[in-house]
Design a protein around this motif. Structure first.
Motif, mmCIF file in Angstrom:
data_model
loop_
_atom_site.group_PDB
_atom_site.id
_atom_site.type_symbol
_atom_site.label_atom_id
_atom_site.label_comp_id
_atom_site.label_asym_id
_atom_site.label_seq_id
_atom_site.Cartn_x
_atom_site.Cartn_y
_atom_site.Cartn_z
ATOM 1 N N GLU A 1 8.765 80.926 56.218
ATOM 2 C CA GLU A 1 7.455 81.187 55.605
ATOM 3 C C GLU A 1 6.781 82.408 56.211
ATOM 4 O O GLU A 1 5.584 82.397 56.522
ATOM 5 C CB GLU A 1 6.550 79.948 55.746
ATOM 6 N N GLY A 2 7.570 83.448 56.413
ATOM 7 C CA GLY A 2 7.001 84.715 56.869
ATOM 8 C C GLY A 2 6.648 84.762 58.338
ATOM 9 O O GLY A 2 6.035 85.730 58.783
ATOM 10 N N ARG A 3 7.011 83.721 59.073
ATOM 11 C CA ARG A 3 6.690 83.703 60.503
ATOM 12 C C ARG A 3 7.949 83.422 61.331
ATOM 13 O O ARG A 3 8.937 82.905 60.832
ATOM 14 C CB ARG A 3 5.672 82.592 60.816
ATOM 15 N N ALA A 4 7.852 83.749 62.621
ATOM 16 C CA ALA A 4 8.953 83.430 63.522
ATOM 17 C C ALA A 4 9.112 81.915 63.606
ATOM 18 O O ALA A 4 8.122 81.185 63.742
ATOM 19 C CB ALA A 4 8.678 84.000 64.910
ATOM 20 N N ALA A 5 10.350 81.461 63.506
ATOM 21 C CA ALA A 5 10.600 80.020 63.553
ATOM 22 C C ALA A 5 11.632 79.664 64.614
ATOM 23 O O ALA A 5 12.062 78.522 64.715
ATOM 24 C CB ALA A 5 11.074 79.530 62.183
ATOM 25 N N GLY A 6 12.028 80.665 65.392
ATOM 26 C CA GLY A 6 13.006 80.380 66.430
ATOM 27 C C GLY A 6 13.869 81.593 66.719
ATOM 28 O O GLY A 6 13.593 82.690 66.232
ATOM 29 N N VAL A 7 14.913 81.365 67.495
ATOM 30 C CA VAL A 7 15.803 82.456 67.902
ATOM 31 C C VAL A 7 17.240 81.966 67.769
ATOM 32 O O VAL A 7 17.567 80.845 68.174
ATOM 33 C CB VAL A 7 15.528 82.879 69.372
ATOM 34 N N ARG A 8 18.090 82.834 67.180
ATOM 35 C CA ARG A 8 19.515 82.514 67.125
ATOM 36 C C ARG A 8 20.211 83.229 68.266
ATOM 37 O O ARG A 8 19.958 84.409 68.530
ATOM 38 C CB ARG A 8 20.110 82.933 65.766
ATOM 39 N N LEU A 9 21.093 82.511 68.967
ATOM 40 C CA LEU A 9 21.787 83.070 70.124
ATOM 41 C C LEU A 9 23.191 83.532 69.743
ATOM 42 O O LEU A 9 23.693 83.195 68.670
ATOM 43 C CB LEU A 9 21.873 82.022 71.250
ATOM 44 N N ASP A 10 23.826 84.261 70.650
ATOM 45 C CA ASP A 10 25.134 84.853 70.325
ATOM 46 C C ASP A 10 26.234 83.802 70.185
ATOM 47 O O ASP A 10 27.303 84.093 69.662
ATOM 48 C CB ASP A 10 25.522 85.936 71.355
ATOM 49 N N ASP A 11 26.009 82.584 70.647
ATOM 50 C CA ASP A 11 27.013 81.538 70.441
ATOM 51 C C ASP A 11 26.681 80.686 69.212
ATOM 52 O O ASP A 11 27.279 79.631 69.008
ATOM 53 C CB ASP A 11 27.119 80.655 71.687
ATOM 54 N N ALA B 1 11.457 77.322 67.452
ATOM 55 C CA ALA B 1 10.222 77.600 68.185
ATOM 56 C C ALA B 1 9.193 78.162 67.225
ATOM 57 O O ALA B 1 9.538 78.853 66.264
ATOM 58 C CB ALA B 1 10.490 78.616 69.292
ATOM 59 N N ASP B 2 7.919 77.866 67.463
ATOM 60 C CA ASP B 2 6.868 78.475 66.642
ATOM 61 C C ASP B 2 6.163 79.595 67.394
ATOM 62 O O ASP B 2 5.202 80.179 66.890
ATOM 63 C CB ASP B 2 5.860 77.426 66.137
ATOM 64 N N LEU B 3 6.626 79.879 68.600
ATOM 65 C CA LEU B 3 6.094 81.012 69.366
ATOM 66 C C LEU B 3 7.282 81.652 70.069
ATOM 67 O O LEU B 3 8.079 80.948 70.705
ATOM 68 C CB LEU B 3 5.066 80.486 70.385
ATOM 69 N N VAL B 4 7.416 82.960 69.929
ATOM 70 C CA VAL B 4 8.498 83.671 70.615
ATOM 71 C C VAL B 4 7.863 84.717 71.523
ATOM 72 O O VAL B 4 7.063 85.547 71.070
ATOM 73 C CB VAL B 4 9.453 84.352 69.613
ATOM 74 N N THR C 1 -1.932 76.362 69.238
ATOM 75 C CA THR C 1 -1.384 75.625 68.101
ATOM 76 C C THR C 1 0.130 75.446 68.191
ATOM 77 O O THR C 1 0.699 74.657 67.442
ATOM 78 C CB THR C 1 -1.695 76.359 66.770
ATOM 79 N N ALA C 2 0.777 76.199 69.105
ATOM 80 C CA ALA C 2 2.248 76.162 69.152
ATOM 81 C C ALA C 2 2.745 74.861 69.788
ATOM 82 O O ALA C 2 2.042 74.228 70.576
ATOM 83 C CB ALA C 2 2.772 77.356 69.933
ATOM 84 N N ARG C 3 3.969 74.519 69.426
ATOM 85 C CA ARG C 3 4.574 73.322 70.035
ATOM 86 C C ARG C 3 5.760 73.667 70.913
ATOM 87 O O ARG C 3 6.039 72.967 71.884
ATOM 88 C CB ARG C 3 4.988 72.346 68.933
ATOM 89 N N HIS C 4 6.468 74.730 70.544
ATOM 90 C CA HIS C 4 7.631 75.096 71.356
ATOM 91 C C HIS C 4 7.724 76.612 71.475
ATOM 92 O O HIS C 4 7.641 77.318 70.475
ATOM 93 C CB HIS C 4 8.925 74.540 70.755
ATOM 94 N N ALA C 5 7.882 77.090 72.703
ATOM 95 C CA ALA C 5 7.979 78.527 72.946
ATOM 96 C C ALA C 5 9.416 78.889 73.273
ATOM 97 O O ALA C 5 10.045 78.253 74.128
ATOM 98 C CB ALA C 5 7.063 78.928 74.103
ATOM 99 N N ALA C 6 9.934 79.917 72.580
ATOM 100 C CA ALA C 6 11.218 80.508 72.963
ATOM 101 C C ALA C 6 10.908 81.803 73.697
ATOM 102 O O ALA C 6 10.142 82.630 73.193
ATOM 103 C CB ALA C 6 12.069 80.785 71.728
#
Lengths: 404, 104
Positions: A213-223, A229-232, A140-145
């Motif tokens: 909404e209670g789920r992983a939605a991405g990743v923030r980087l140090d910059d 992403a909907d999958l980490v 179901t995911a569209r983008h993986a981080a």
């Protein structure tokens, strides 16, 4: 007599199988915390994610264990080792006595101190349960981080792209697979992954898993960059499972410390594979290898030692990683400081003190096999000899074979 | 299902039902047959699933198979294959695969 093996991975399985093959007559007990029959792990990040056939992963069917008198204790966790009584104690309080104990406890994912790693949608990839979850999430995911630009992260990235997902790899080091590869080969793989459509964030730290909404939605980087992403996937290295050894008072230093016969500081206890640190003659330093081949070679050496024919573990390390259509193969044990000589785009030869120490190749099985032959017995050819042969390792291997 | 007959080094014949799409190596392991190791799991990184296709029914070797066969423990002949590279299909019904003395 009895041998007890803790850990049902490749190495643990191989100790049991090799003992029987070598004619061991005592009891053999293979204990695994997992419910599944011992299975192959390399396909979990490749073929299994595509086909989802778990049965095809079994190392051997159930009948193999019965036929060979190997007692399989699946779904069994060991709480501690009682060295004085020479027994392991399960979490249910049952004692299983041993004359020889083999620790094949493997490694688990390292968990960097990043907030949000516990959110739904953040997955790891170490065992079959992980792979099943990941495969489900991919549908179901569209983008993986992907946090971590090592072998597992990159293998998964290539599969994700192949399945039509977007993929972003976040790597803290300035280059991919930095622990294992020359800078030149890292650079080559960066190009290959970008060509597959994977976005690479090199030299960047993941500082937070974003939530929606209670789920992983991405990743923030140090910059400050936000990777949506909907999958980490967390694939930022591993930690050896050494707690049982440590609590039993065995020497531990980045793995259970063993000698060249894979014996721990207690001569009745061996350790192998991802959880063991052995003295590597080729590197001149203690080494912990995370590969199937090292685990199984070490398992065979332990079986021989238990059979009273001790042979030091000294096999040439080799390794492979399928990343999309690109098969990376590594032969040898190199230090990061080893010189790197690229030969075309797809071969890098490593040298230390004028001798060949390792070879990295992409889709060049003939060169890889030649390298394994040249490095098998210890010292590889000198850099001068290799240069004189135009760095043609197949020719060098053929020449050496002719003169032996 | 396709029936494949394996001949082990002791001369014994073992008829095994293989699933189409499986590799010959996987079929042998799933049937708990000794004589094939398949150390690398079919990634063509070792030569411990070496076998002989004496009737030449399994087609040409795949890319890189020749190089890997060079490290096989037993004699490599023109009939040698890595069984991980042979995909079982219905046309292989009755295929006979002979196994070498050793794989390591």
């Amino acid at each position: 007599m009895s041998v007890v093996i803790i850990g049902g991975g490749h190495g643990g399985f191989q100790v049991a199988a090799s003992l029987r093959q070598d004619g061991y007559a005592g009891q053999v007990t293979l204990i695994s915390a997992e419910a599944a029959l011992p299975y192959q792990r390399p396909p979990l990040s490749k073929a299994y994610l595509k086909d989802g056939i778990a049965d095809a992963l079994h190392l051997r069917p159930a009948s193999f264990y019965a036929r060979n008198g190997i007692t399989l204790r699946l779904g069994t966790r060991i709480a501690r080792i009682d060295r004085a009584a020479a027994a392991v104690i399960t979490d249910q309080g049952e004692a299983i006595a041993y004359d020889h104990l083999v620790l094949a406890t493997g490694a688990r994912n390292a968990r960097p101190p990043v907030p949000g790693l516990d959110l739904p949608g953040v997955l790891g990839l170490r065992d079959l349960d992980d792979a099943q979850r990941l495969r489900g999430a991919m549908s179901t995911a569209r983008h993986a981080a992907i946090i971590g630009g090592g072998f597992i992260g990159l293998e998964f990235g290539a599969v994700a792209r192949g399945a039509g997902l977007g993929a972003t790899v976040i790597e803290a080091a300035p280059r991919l697979m930095a622990r294992a590869l020359s800078p030149q080969m890292s650079g080559r793989f960066a190009t290959l992954h970008r060509d597959m459509g994977t976005e690479l964030c090199l030299g960047r730290l993941a500082v937070e898993v974003l939530e929606a909404e209670g789920r992983a939605a991405g990743v923030r980087l140090d910059d400050g960059t936000r990777v949506h992403a909907d999958l980490v996937l967390l694939a930022a290295g591993v930690v050896p499972n050494t707690e049982l050894a440590q609590e039993a008072g065995l020497a531990v230093a980045n793995g259970i410390v063993v000698d060249k016969h894979l014996r721990s500081s207690d001569p009745a206890i061996f350790a192998l594979g991802d959880c063991a640190t052995f003295p590597c003659r080729r590197m001149g330093a203690p080494l912990r290898l995370e590969s199937v081949q090292a685990a199984t070679d070490q398992a065979r050496a332990i079986a021989r030692t238990i059979m009273g024919q001790p042979a030091p573990y000294d096999a040439l390390p080799w390794f492979w990683s399928d990343q999309g259509p690109h098969k990376l193969q590594i032969a040898g044990a190199c230090l990061p400081s080893d010189a790197a000589v690229p030969v075309g785009d797809n071969i890098v030869i490593r040298f230390r003190d004028c001798h060949m120490t390792g070879v990295e190749t992409i889709n060049a099985p003939g060169v890889h096999m030649a390298a394994r032959k040249l490095l098998a017995t210890g010292l590889g050819p000198t850099q001068a000899d290799a240069a004189a042969a135009g760095y043609d390792l197949r020719a060098l291997a053929a020449e050496r074979k002719a003169t032996v | 299902m396709t029936t494949i007959t394996f001949i082990t080094p002791d001369g014994a014949r073992h008829d095994i039902d293989a699933r189409d799409g499986q590799s010959v190596m996987q079929a042998a392991l799933a049937a708990d047959l000794d004589g094939i190791i398949g150390e690398c799991g079919g990634s063509m990184m070792c030569a411990t699933c070496h076998c002989y296709d004496d009737e030449g029914r399994t087609g040409p070797r795949s890319d890189g198979e020749d190089e890997m066969l060079e490290s096989a423990a037993c004699e490599v002949t023109p009939q040698s294959r890595l069984s991980c590279q042979i995909k079982v299909s219905a046309e292989m019904e009755g295929l006979v695969i002979r196994l070498p003395q050793s794989q390591l």
